[in-house]
Design a protein around this motif. Structure first.
Motif, PDB file in Angstrom:
ATOM      1  N   THR A  27      88.864  12.823 -23.125  1.00 29.92           N
ATOM      2  CA  THR A  27      88.607  11.473 -23.633  1.00 29.92           C
ATOM      3  C   THR A  27      87.854  10.670 -22.565  1.00 29.92           C
ATOM      4  O   THR A  27      87.964  10.967 -21.368  1.00 29.92           O
ATOM      5  CB  THR A  27      89.923  10.744 -23.973  1.00 29.92           C
ATOM      6  N   PRO A  28      87.088   9.654 -22.998  1.00 29.94           N
ATOM      7  CA  PRO A  28      86.362   8.859 -21.997  1.00 29.94           C
ATOM      8  C   PRO A  28      87.313   7.964 -21.207  1.00 29.94           C
ATOM      9  O   PRO A  28      88.417   7.671 -21.653  1.00 29.94           O
ATOM     10  CB  PRO A  28      85.387   8.033 -22.839  1.00 29.94           C
ATOM     11  N   CYS A  29      86.849   7.546 -20.048  1.00 25.91           N
ATOM     12  CA  CYS A  29      87.625   6.619 -19.217  1.00 25.91           C
ATOM     13  C   CYS A  29      87.782   5.283 -19.946  1.00 25.91           C
ATOM     14  O   CYS A  29      86.951   4.935 -20.801  1.00 25.91           O
ATOM     15  CB  CYS A  29      86.876   6.417 -17.896  1.00 25.91           C
ATOM     16  N   ALA A  30      88.809   4.514 -19.600  1.00 31.53           N
ATOM     17  CA  ALA A  30      89.054   3.221 -20.257  1.00 31.53           C
ATOM     18  C   ALA A  30      87.866   2.275 -20.099  1.00 31.53           C
ATOM     19  O   ALA A  30      87.642   1.393 -20.936  1.00 31.53           O
ATOM     20  CB  ALA A  30      90.305   2.586 -19.675  1.00 31.53           C
ATOM     21  N   CYS A  31      87.056   2.456 -19.043  1.00 33.94           N
ATOM     22  CA  CYS A  31      85.894   1.576 -18.833  1.00 33.94           C
ATOM     23  C   CYS A  31      84.769   1.908 -19.806  1.00 33.94           C
ATOM     24  O   CYS A  31      83.830   1.123 -19.981  1.00 33.94           O
ATOM     25  CB  CYS A  31      85.396   1.682 -17.396  1.00 33.94           C
ATOM     26  N   GLY A  32      84.823   3.086 -20.417  1.00 31.03           N
ATOM     27  CA  GLY A  32      83.796   3.481 -21.382  1.00 31.03           C
ATOM     28  C   GLY A  32      82.499   3.947 -20.750  1.00 31.03           C
ATOM     29  O   GLY A  32      81.526   4.236 -21.450  1.00 31.03           O
ATOM     30  N   GLN A  33      82.459   4.027 -19.419  1.00 32.13           N
ATOM     31  CA  GLN A  33      81.206   4.346 -18.725  1.00 32.13           C
ATOM     32  C   GLN A  33      81.011   5.834 -18.445  1.00 32.13           C
ATOM     33  O   GLN A  33      79.895   6.287 -18.258  1.00 32.13           O
ATOM     34  CB  GLN A  33      81.141   3.598 -17.380  1.00 32.13           C
ATOM     35  N   ASN A  35      83.216  10.067 -18.351  1.00 30.06           N
ATOM     36  CA  ASN A  35      84.391  10.866 -18.702  1.00 30.06           C
ATOM     37  C   ASN A  35      85.499  10.654 -17.674  1.00 30.06           C
ATOM     38  O   ASN A  35      85.239  10.491 -16.490  1.00 30.06           O
ATOM     39  CB  ASN A  35      84.025  12.357 -18.734  1.00 30.06           C
ATOM     40  N   CYS A  50      87.532   7.726 -14.353  1.00 31.93           N
ATOM     41  CA  CYS A  50      86.226   8.167 -13.843  1.00 31.93           C
ATOM     42  C   CYS A  50      86.213   7.860 -12.336  1.00 31.93           C
ATOM     43  O   CYS A  50      87.135   7.224 -11.823  1.00 31.93           O
ATOM     44  CB  CYS A  50      85.080   7.453 -14.570  1.00 31.93           C
TER      45      CYS A  50
END
Ligand SMILES: [Zn+2]
Ligand SMILES: [Zn+2]
Ligand SMILES: [Zn+2]
Length: 213
Positions: A27-33, A35, A50
């Protein structure tokens, strides 16, 4: 009493081994920037982050050991290899008078959880105290007074003091235990000073964070 544990041994083993992976992988990191592939092995119930987020989360906990997912397993890495820099004199913020080409100094740092290699940027302000004063104000004790490349955290020194009073453990034995905590499989490879870092480690660090001094 042991019988109660023996009965639950399989469940205990399974729960401990489950920690070798992470439910949030993929899943992507909470920052959305980027992985999320890094986790801290010392933060309580560490999420996956990340590189930028794990460094930000450890701004005031810079001596934690971290791991990165390789695709098959979590491999020990370091905040240094992910780009972390310790900045003295400004509460871990960039010195406004930092020289443009300043890289910071690679330094062996001994903490109560083991041996780390960190990059330290000293304050360059006109009124800046000497390097050893900056280190002591950051609760780091230098091993030499001129251009220190090895330091001990005050926490580590307090730990050693308590152990030596309780068990008369020598400094050599204490440091041997810290090398084992850093790398239990190959404690002899843990550097005791920067010049003993392996070529592989040096190459990794220079690739990720710039030229090694
Ligand atoms: Zn942590
Ligand atoms: Zn992030
Ligand atoms: Zn400064």
């Amino acid at each position: 009493m042991m019988a109660a544990f023996t009965e639950k041994l399989a469940i205990l083993e399974e729960s401990i081994l489950a920690g070798e992976t992470h439910p949030a992988l993929g899943t992507p990191c909470a920052c959305g920037q980027a992985n999320a592939i890094h986790r801290c092995s010392e933060c309580f119930q560490s999420p996956l982050w990340c590189s930028s987020c794990i460094i930000a989360a450890h701004k005031f906990q810079p001596f934690h050991f971290v791991e990165s997912w390789t695709g098959r397993y979590f491999k020990r890495t370091s905040l240094l290899e992910l780009g972390s820099i310790l900045k003295l004199g400004h509460s871990n913020k960039q010195c406004p008078n930092r020289l443009p080409n300043q890289q910071g100094r690679l330094t062996t740092l001994v903490h109560s959880n083991g041996v780390h290699v960190v990059r330290i940027e000293y304050c360059c302000c006109e009124t800046a105290p000497s390097e050893i004063e900056q280190l002591c104000r950051a609760r780091l004790f230098p091993s030499t007074v001129q251009r220190p490349e090895s330091v001990f955290t005050f926490e580590c020194l307090k730990d050693f003091h308590a152990h030596s009073l309780a068990s008369k453990k020598s400094a050599y034995d204490h440091f041997t235990a810290l090398r084992c905590r850093t790398n239990s499989a190959f404690p002899q490879t843990v550097p005791v000073r920067i010049t003993q870092m392996s070529t592989c480690t040096m190459t990794n660090i220079s690739c990720r964070t710039g030229t090694v001094n």
